[in-house]
Design an enzyme around this catalytic site. Structure first.
Site, PDB file in Angstrom:
ATOM      1  CG  ASN A 145      35.483  40.509  46.827  1.00  0.00           C
ATOM      2  OD1 ASN A 145      34.345  40.079  47.001  1.00  0.00           O
ATOM      3  ND2 ASN A 145      36.546  39.897  47.317  1.00  0.00           N
ATOM      4  CB  ILE A 146      37.050  45.402  42.509  1.00  0.00           C
ATOM      5  CG1 ILE A 146      38.298  45.177  43.371  1.00  0.00           C
ATOM      6  CG2 ILE A 146      37.111  46.767  41.827  1.00  0.00           C
ATOM      7  CD1 ILE A 146      39.597  45.265  42.614  1.00  0.00           C
TER       8      ILE A 146
ATOM      9  CB  CYS B  88      45.502  48.919  45.524  1.00  0.00           C
ATOM     10  SG  CYS B  88      46.573  47.490  45.858  1.00  0.00           S
TER      11      CYS B  88
ATOM     12  CB  SER C 285      42.072  42.566  51.435  1.00  0.00           C
ATOM     13  OG  SER C 285      43.457  42.800  51.273  1.00  0.00           O
TER      14      SER C 285
ATOM     15  N   PRO D 127      41.439  36.120  44.092  1.00  0.00           N
ATOM     16  CG  PRO D 127      40.010  34.403  43.419  1.00  0.00           C
ATOM     17  CD  PRO D 127      40.062  35.629  44.277  1.00  0.00           C
ATOM     18  N   GLY D 128      41.925  37.556  41.695  1.00  0.00           N
ATOM     19  CA  GLY D 128      42.392  38.546  40.728  1.00  0.00           C
ATOM     20  C   GLY D 128      43.685  39.209  41.173  1.00  0.00           C
TER      21      GLY D 128
ATOM     22  NE  ARG E  69      45.182  35.136  47.615  1.00  0.00           N
ATOM     23  CZ  ARG E  69      45.960  35.089  48.691  1.00  0.00           C
ATOM     24  NH1 ARG E  69      47.226  34.716  48.570  1.00  0.00           N
ATOM     25  NH2 ARG E  69      45.496  35.387  49.887  1.00  0.00           N
TER      26      ARG E  69
ATOM     27  CG  ASN F 278      46.120  40.861  37.868  1.00  0.00           C
ATOM     28  OD1 ASN F 278      46.335  40.206  36.861  1.00  0.00           O
ATOM     29  ND2 ASN F 278      44.952  41.429  38.100  1.00  0.00           N
TER      30      ASN F 278
END
Length: 295
Positions: free
Chosen positions: A13-14, A127, A158, A161-162, A164, A166
């Site tokens: 997504n990013i 973020c 939003s 997996p990344g 969560r 981290n």
């Protein structure tokens, strides 16, 4: 002015949102997207847009030649970036790390970007860090901050997996950034995933303890100046109310609405990272081309 070539590492997504933002930059030229899943939406979109696509990870990209990019955005994970950082450094690439790995120095554009343009790897913290550390720093520019606590609340939808995977790195890295960049003597970070429907915007709260008798007017002015600067590259960043004072304690409520490029507007937590990454890359590009920066 010649454009500086860039590549994106990570087709989630990013990375995909970053691809769309970079396509609009007058200074940066996106050439490549790198991933490990050939069926990912990001790689499919990149291929359709005419960019070079590498679905075997970083190594095939590096082996393709140095001319494809001077800047590489890493939008993978903290653990992966530790491996990527070494390879990118050896290849002479400027790495912008969007993970909490923190291999390079922390950078928050409104605070310290100009001090790190000669580095080879910089870290965008998290973020929550990009949203809140400027406010802590603004308060600290008027009065020393003995304690700062931030709470970042984001929509569960939003948080992929990344994000969560981290969570621990998020809280640790953000707290360190509050102290090292925000200037607080002690910092604490909390992240909350809110499952509400419809999904909420990213909402952040900063609690700060300052000296008794601190100049409230000056603190409010510094906060508003910081918000205006961030809005120059994250238009959806805004205060939800005026700062609240209770003796020597200050509370600031604000939210981040995404631009809706690829991600939904409620994903302000991801949008602030991609918008900040573009801002940092553009300032670095101006620096290497030799036309000066806005920092």
């Amino acid at each position: 002015m010649r454009k500086v070539k860039v590549a994106i590492l990570g087709s989630g997504n990013i990375g995909t949102d970053l691809m769309i933002k970079l396509g609009r930059s007058p200074i940066l030229e996106l050439t490549s997207m790198i991933g490990i899943d050939p069926d990912s939406d990001g790689l499919r979109r990149a291929k359709a847009a005419g960019y070079y696509v590498f679905d075997g990870g970083l190594q095939p990209f590096l082996e393709s030649g140095a001319e494809l990019a001077d800047i590489v955005f890493d939008a993978t994970s903290a653990k992966a970036h530790i491996l990527h950082a070494k390879a990118l450094r050896e290849a002479g690439k400027f790495a912008i790390d969007l993970t909490p790995a923190a291999v390079g120095p922390y950078v928050v554009p409104s605070v310290n970007l100009g001090a790190h343009l000669n580095e080879t790897n910089i870290n965008l913290i998290t973020c929550g860090g990009q949203a809140t550390i400027p406010i802590v720093h603004a308060i600290g520019s008027v009065s020393p901050v003995s304690y700062a606590e931030i709470v970042a609340t984001i929509s569960s939808k939003s948080a992929g997996p990344g994000t969560r995977s981290n969570i621990d790195e998020f809280t640790e890295t953000t707290a360190q950034g509050i102290e090292a960049i925000g200037g607080a003597k002690k910092g604490k970070a909390i992240i909350i995933l809110n499952p509400a429907e419809p999904p909420i915007l990213m909402r952040d709260t900063v609690y700060a303890v300052v000296d008794e008798g601190a100049d409230r007017q000056a603190i409010v002015k510094a906060i508003h100046q910081t918000v205006a600067y961030i809005q120059s590259y994250v238009p959806g960043y805004r205060l939800r109310s005026e700062p609240i004072f209770d003796e020597n304690k200050i509370t600031v409520f604000f939210e981040v609405e995404g631009a809706g490029n690829y991600l939904p507007t409620y994903s302000g937590n991801l949008d602030i990272m991609t918008a900040t990454a573009v801002k940092v890359a553009e300032e670095y590009a101006k620096y290497v081309v030799g036309i000066g920066t806005s920092m």
